[in-house]
Write a protein that holds these residues in place. Structure first.
Motif, PDB file in Angstrom:
ATOM      1  N   ILE A 177       0.143 -21.893 -82.169  1.00 36.19           N
ATOM      2  CA  ILE A 177       1.572 -22.428 -82.479  1.00 36.19           C
ATOM      3  C   ILE A 177       2.268 -23.427 -81.156  1.00 36.19           C
ATOM      4  O   ILE A 177       2.924 -24.081 -81.373  1.00 36.19           O
ATOM      5  N   LYS A 178       2.237 -22.349 -80.084  1.00 38.41           N
ATOM      6  CA  LYS A 178       2.994 -23.054 -79.182  1.00 38.41           C
ATOM      7  C   LYS A 178       2.306 -24.016 -78.463  1.00 38.41           C
ATOM      8  O   LYS A 178       2.770 -25.076 -77.854  1.00 38.41           O
ATOM      9  N   LYS A 179       0.663 -24.247 -78.490  1.00 41.33           N
ATOM     10  CA  LYS A 179      -0.142 -25.362 -78.083  1.00 41.33           C
ATOM     11  C   LYS A 179       0.256 -26.400 -79.027  1.00 41.33           C
ATOM     12  O   LYS A 179       0.151 -27.590 -78.484  1.00 41.33           O
ATOM     13  N   VAL A 180       0.545 -26.395 -80.414  1.00 43.49           N
ATOM     14  CA  VAL A 180       0.962 -27.359 -81.185  1.00 43.49           C
ATOM     15  C   VAL A 180       2.403 -27.726 -80.695  1.00 43.49           C
ATOM     16  O   VAL A 180       2.392 -29.097 -80.512  1.00 43.49           O
ATOM     17  N   LEU A 181       3.192 -27.061 -80.597  1.00 51.33           N
ATOM     18  CA  LEU A 181       4.881 -27.491 -80.148  1.00 51.33           C
ATOM     19  C   LEU A 181       4.629 -28.261 -78.495  1.00 51.33           C
ATOM     20  O   LEU A 181       5.355 -29.256 -78.545  1.00 51.33           O
ATOM     21  N   ASP A 182       3.888 -27.688 -77.919  1.00 54.14           N
ATOM     22  CA  ASP A 182       3.699 -28.432 -76.413  1.00 54.14           C
ATOM     23  C   ASP A 182       3.062 -29.846 -76.573  1.00 54.14           C
ATOM     24  O   ASP A 182       3.392 -30.334 -75.637  1.00 54.14           O
ATOM     25  N   SER A 183       2.147 -29.891 -77.539  1.00 56.75           N
ATOM     26  CA  SER A 183       1.570 -31.157 -77.753  1.00 56.75           C
ATOM     27  C   SER A 183       2.508 -32.230 -78.250  1.00 56.75           C
ATOM     28  O   SER A 183       2.075 -33.528 -78.491  1.00 56.75           O
ATOM     29  N   MET A 184       3.651 -31.610 -78.735  1.00 55.09           N
ATOM     30  CA  MET A 184       4.472 -32.675 -79.543  1.00 55.09           C
ATOM     31  C   MET A 184       5.878 -33.315 -78.930  1.00 55.09           C
ATOM     32  O   MET A 184       6.716 -33.584 -79.398  1.00 55.09           O
ATOM     33  N   HIS A 185       5.606 -33.390 -77.425  1.00 52.60           N
ATOM     34  CA  HIS A 185       6.990 -33.667 -76.879  1.00 52.60           C
ATOM     35  C   HIS A 185       7.210 -35.203 -77.245  1.00 52.60           C
ATOM     36  O   HIS A 185       8.245 -35.444 -77.111  1.00 52.60           O
ATOM     37  N   GLU A 186       6.315 -36.191 -77.322  1.00 56.11           N
ATOM     38  CA  GLU A 186       6.330 -37.390 -77.860  1.00 56.11           C
ATOM     39  C   GLU A 186       7.319 -37.502 -79.198  1.00 56.11           C
ATOM     40  O   GLU A 186       8.255 -38.177 -79.092  1.00 56.11           O
ATOM     41  N   VAL A 187       6.832 -36.646 -80.127  1.00 51.43           N
ATOM     42  CA  VAL A 187       7.645 -36.526 -81.417  1.00 51.43           C
ATOM     43  C   VAL A 187       8.961 -36.006 -81.090  1.00 51.43           C
ATOM     44  O   VAL A 187      10.014 -36.454 -81.501  1.00 51.43           O
ATOM     45  N   VAL A 209      -5.397 -20.526 -86.441  1.00 51.17           N
ATOM     46  CA  VAL A 209      -4.138 -21.561 -86.433  1.00 51.17           C
ATOM     47  C   VAL A 209      -2.902 -20.971 -86.798  1.00 51.17           C
ATOM     48  O   VAL A 209      -1.664 -21.789 -86.395  1.00 51.17           O
ATOM     49  N   SER A 210      -2.898 -19.969 -86.929  1.00 52.20           N
ATOM     50  CA  SER A 210      -1.432 -19.230 -87.377  1.00 52.20           C
ATOM     51  C   SER A 210      -1.145 -18.464 -86.306  1.00 52.20           C
ATOM     52  O   SER A 210       0.037 -17.691 -86.400  1.00 52.20           O
ATOM     53  N   SER A 211      -1.571 -18.266 -85.337  1.00 47.41           N
ATOM     54  CA  SER A 211      -1.088 -17.290 -84.062  1.00 47.41           C
ATOM     55  C   SER A 211      -0.310 -17.918 -83.339  1.00 47.41           C
ATOM     56  O   SER A 211       0.001 -19.266 -83.303  1.00 47.41           O
ATOM     57  N   GLU A 212       0.579 -17.047 -82.538  1.00 46.69           N
ATOM     58  CA  GLU A 212       1.670 -17.557 -81.837  1.00 46.69           C
ATOM     59  C   GLU A 212       1.016 -18.431 -80.620  1.00 46.69           C
ATOM     60  O   GLU A 212       1.768 -19.589 -80.292  1.00 46.69           O
ATOM     61  N   GLY A 213       0.006 -18.169 -80.181  1.00 48.48           N
ATOM     62  CA  GLY A 213      -0.574 -19.022 -79.157  1.00 48.48           C
ATOM     63  C   GLY A 213      -1.092 -20.341 -79.601  1.00 48.48           C
ATOM     64  O   GLY A 213      -0.539 -21.304 -78.788  1.00 48.48           O
TER      65      GLY A 213
END
Length: 284
Positions: free
Chosen positions: A133-143, A127-131
């Motif tokens: 983290i990118k998935k997290v940010l990509d999932s937060m477009h609504e926010v 969960v701390s990997s760049e990959g």
């Protein structure tokens, strides 16, 4: 320094996620610290609202006029922002992690009885990997869209002016009244998952109009406060050995002065933290 709202918010979300991982362990996205203590983001936000209100002379037994401490009010707004982002990230990350956990061979949710049982699987999810983290940010477009402050704030100001309400409501006294209402009726906002963002946007509209506190200063102070929070953790904030007074001044005040010196220039979280470390080492 030019600030693009989407880029700045995405960077702050990323930095907050990394900081929470480092200070609370990966388990924080399930609203628990690594030591097992529960995390209540809504209560954190509500308590910071109280601290923001306390930046003003609202008490009936003292003067109701003017501002008690504008700089402290700005710090409390930044603290509100920390908790808003943390809640938003936790909501999204927990869902992503749960999907990844189900794909791990041998994982059986029914056998997870404690954080200790879950931790090895969280390590496998990376969960701390760049990959990730990118998935997290990509999932937060609504926010991210809900937090487009450089669009939302001017739009709200324009609506007030169009309705000829700007001059009557854009005052310290009205702002204090609004904060009182938020503090007294916090539960009324729980029905809408985006209500917490709406409250923050409204607060920032007032801070922008009354004190010139917009996205740029929010970003700069956010970096400063995040660096200070990291320094606090590294120097014993949880066990009580951290020194919050730096040669007679509170650490928040010192941080604000240092950030102001860098305002408009190119600086990073690591740069700000290095300067704060140097100042902390001077404490007598």
């Amino acid at each position: 320094m030019d600030i693009n709202s989407r880029d700045a918010i995405t960077e702050m979300l990323k930095l907050q996620y990394i900081h929470n991982n480092e200070s609370n362990g990966y388990i924080w996205v399930y609203d628990r610290c690594k030591n097992g203590k529960a995390i209540d983001w809504d209560l954190c936000f509500d308590m910071e609202l109280v601290e923001l209100l306390n930046s003003y002379n609202w008490k009936h037994w003292t003067s109701l006029m003017g501002v008690k401490d504008i700089n402290n009010a700005k710090i409390e707004i930044v603290d509100l922002w920390h908790f808003i982002m943390s809640k938003a990230i936790a909501t999204h990350v927990a869902s992503l992690i749960n999907k990844d956990l189900e794909a791990i061979e041998g994982y059986d949710k029914s056998k997870i009885k404690s954080d200790r049982d879950l931790q090895p699987y969280l390590d496998k999810v990376a969960v701390s990997s760049e990959g990730f983290i990118k998935k997290v940010l990509d999932s937060m477009h609504e926010v991210t869209e809900a937090l487009q402050l450089d669009i939302l704030i001017p739009a709200q100001i324009a609506k007030l002016k169009e309705a000829e309400l700007y001059d009557s409501v854009m005052t310290n006294d009205f702002f204090i009244t609004m904060l009182k209402d938020y503090v007294k009726h916090t539960s009324d906002f729980d029905k809408n998952k985006f209500a917490i963002y709406g409250k923050f946007n409204t607060i920032l509209v007032y801070a922008t109009c009354l004190y010139g506190f917009g996205l740029r200063e929010l970003y700069e102070l956010y970096l400063g406060k995040l660096a200070l929070n990291a320094l606090r953790q590294e120097h014993g904030y949880q066990d009580g050995s951290y020194k919050k007074m730096w040669n007679g001044r509170e650490d928040n005040a010192v941080m604000m002065d240092l950030v102001a010196q860098y305002s408009g220039g190119e600086y990073t979280l690591d740069t700000v933290k290095k300067v704060l470390e140097e100042e902390y080492s001077k404490i007598k």
